[in-house]
Scaffold this active site. Sequence first.
Site, PDB file in Angstrom:
ATOM      1  N   GLU A 304     -32.306  41.005  34.110  1.00 47.49           N
ATOM      2  CA  GLU A 304     -33.618  41.046  34.656  1.00 47.49           C
ATOM      3  C   GLU A 304     -34.826  40.465  33.925  1.00 47.49           C
ATOM      4  OE1 GLU A 304     -33.545  44.789  37.935  1.00 47.49           O
ATOM      5  OE2 GLU A 304     -33.593  45.146  35.755  1.00 47.49           O
ATOM      6  N   ASP A 378     -26.746  49.358  41.657  1.00 48.85           N
ATOM      7  CA  ASP A 378     -27.856  49.648  41.360  1.00 48.85           C
ATOM      8  C   ASP A 378     -27.935  51.154  41.807  1.00 48.85           C
ATOM      9  OD1 ASP A 378     -29.825  50.093  39.719  1.00 48.85           O
ATOM     10  OD2 ASP A 378     -31.227  48.599  40.735  1.00 48.85           O
ATOM     11  N   GLU A 406     -34.925  56.838  42.816  1.00 46.68           N
ATOM     12  CA  GLU A 406     -35.482  55.456  43.036  1.00 46.68           C
ATOM     13  C   GLU A 406     -35.010  55.195  44.402  1.00 46.68           C
ATOM     14  OE1 GLU A 406     -35.023  50.977  41.232  1.00 46.68           O
ATOM     15  OE2 GLU A 406     -34.370  52.643  40.274  1.00 46.68           O
TER      16      GLU A 406
END
Length: 717
Positions: A304, A378, A406
Amino acid sequence: MKKSITLLLLFLILQTLQAESGYQLWLRYELVKDTTLLKEYHKQVKTLFIDGDSPTLSVVEKEMVIGLSGLLGKNIPVSRTLETDGTIVCGTFDSPAIKKLNLKSKTTTADGYVIQTLSLKGKKIIAIAAQSDIGVLYGAFFFLQQLQANKNIANLAIQSDPKIDLRILNHWDNLDRTVERGYAGFSLWNWHKLPEYLDPRYTDYARANASIGINGTVLTNVNANALVLSEQYLIKVKALADLFRPYGIKVYLTARFSAPIELGGLKTADPLVPEVRKWWKDKTDEIYSMIPDFGGFLVKANSEGQPGPQNYGRNHADGANMLAEALQPHNGIVMWRAFVYDDKVPDDRAKQANNEFEPLDGKFHSNVMVQVKNGAIDFQPREPFHPLFGAMPKTPLMMEFQLTQEYLGFSTHFVYLAPLFKETLDSDTYAKGKGSTVAKVIDGSLFDHKLSGIAGVANIGTDINWCGHPFAQSNWYAFGRLAWDHSLSSDQLAEEWIRFTFSNEKSFIDPVKNIMLSSRETTVEYMTPLGLHHIMDWSHHYGPGPWITDKHRDDWTSTYYHKADTNGIGFNRTATGSNAVGQYAKPVNDLFSSLDTVPEEYLLWFHHLPWDYKTKSGKTLWDALCYKYYEGANTVKEYQKTWASLKGKIDQELFDEVTMLLDIQYKEAVWWRNACLLYFQTFSKKPIPSGLEKPTATLEYYQKLSFPYAPGIQPKW
């Protein structure tokens, strides 16, 4: 009039003081309500004897006095003599008082503890003993928890050793006090006021962690800022490390790989360049001169956009080993994250970590742990276990779970995560035949590794109740307890937490526990049923976004993962597709590859199937998908009814808070259901089954919803 206003104000103040804010977490130590049991406790617990003098034993004494006084409703004196009936004696195995008692068992680790009822000269004694002061502290907390749970303490014979050595919270906290993927306020760490001002909340944080056996904290975000390694910030880190030390908590920091350039003025961060290696050695020596028990570095590299060794044509082992060499003289460790992907979009994102790390097995130094997320994508609501577990027998692997929600409704959805943790830990890798569970990989027992570790991405912030949602505290608690003993059940952990946090009343425990134990599955049903994954909205990950496409990376879109078209839906990861199943051992490969054996919860994770495919229930795939989405939302409606029936059994303010949050959850479950089904319906061309209420809004309505200030996004200044 003036007098009545004064009385009203006094009443309101008292009400505020009495309201349960959630700040005390599971350490409330309320008076035991069972009067018969309370009388027994009064007979069995009369005095406290601390055998030794250290900062940690001072913490033991303080915690025991607070806990016993609250639970028993009377002052428990600290005695200087052992020979008193009803004495609780706390000390290490080599302390004089404990030696007198001739304990029947001892621990095998420094953190383990023994709690035993004995007789000394006709006096009944309860001993809490360990190899180390920290072990005594863990034992003291566990003893208090027996009282909190209203357990019989007449004849205690408890021995407990942690199955995993490093039990760590990862804080994704930035130096500006924002928290990436944080949904409970700002960062606990007030860097501006440190080192001089030590917020009392830091001590309560340490107490909470020690009470469940957590022994490490990574203070900073994996998307690291090199500034935290500067002297200006290391002084502040030292203040926290000094405060946490008596509670057995080591401090770790995230290391930005390019720090030699950003802090040291070097022209390169190439791990094989001598000047770079020297910079890291000198920086590490500086840290240990200030914090002698510093734990080490957590590193996110070449993922990332984060810098790493691949920027210089080197591999992950080259980068990790450079840091490991700097840490080795100080007994520090490197936790090198396996969550990686470069600028080239692979045929399947799920395969990339294995592709990069499996060839490096055995090439890492002995003080390097590769930190692997529970699944290969993820932290999705449900993922099969990461194929790296079992694929790197020569390298100690460290589990990474996400406590902060999340992808599970942030801090507004009631989701108990222990079933998710257990689902992964109990999965069989077949790396050495049947019974080679993920838990045995990470505790070191499967491949005989000395280092073992587990990390949880923290869900903690400055909210008064720490975690945003009152029930999100249970995920912090469950993580710590499973880090200590991964054999514990989700059911047991839920009941413990309810008893310590709310009530010992069965009429409250049973219905709340039922909600907790089903809540994760319910959330999967209204978000990503039948193996769907990564269909949340863009960037902030708030709400559904199965239509997300045409971004600068395909594997950051939803359409990349669900691959819905007129022919069907799902990601083909079998040998005829990406062959991600080939990264698992053959029995697991066979299980997931065959439509006859693949668990239905992973169906669309591994297979692209036509809308008319007949599922095991007999329904077509489209109908099964619809029913799952509706069942999920409807179950939240049932949670609301159950919770409403508990009014009056707990603090009214807390009851109202959960009531309002369940209202939000139901509304958002319906949003997920409607938005996803309306979108997938554009491909299936099939009606929602009769008997199910039809969405009132259009797909276009849902697609136009925008949330520019959704919480938890990494800020871009």
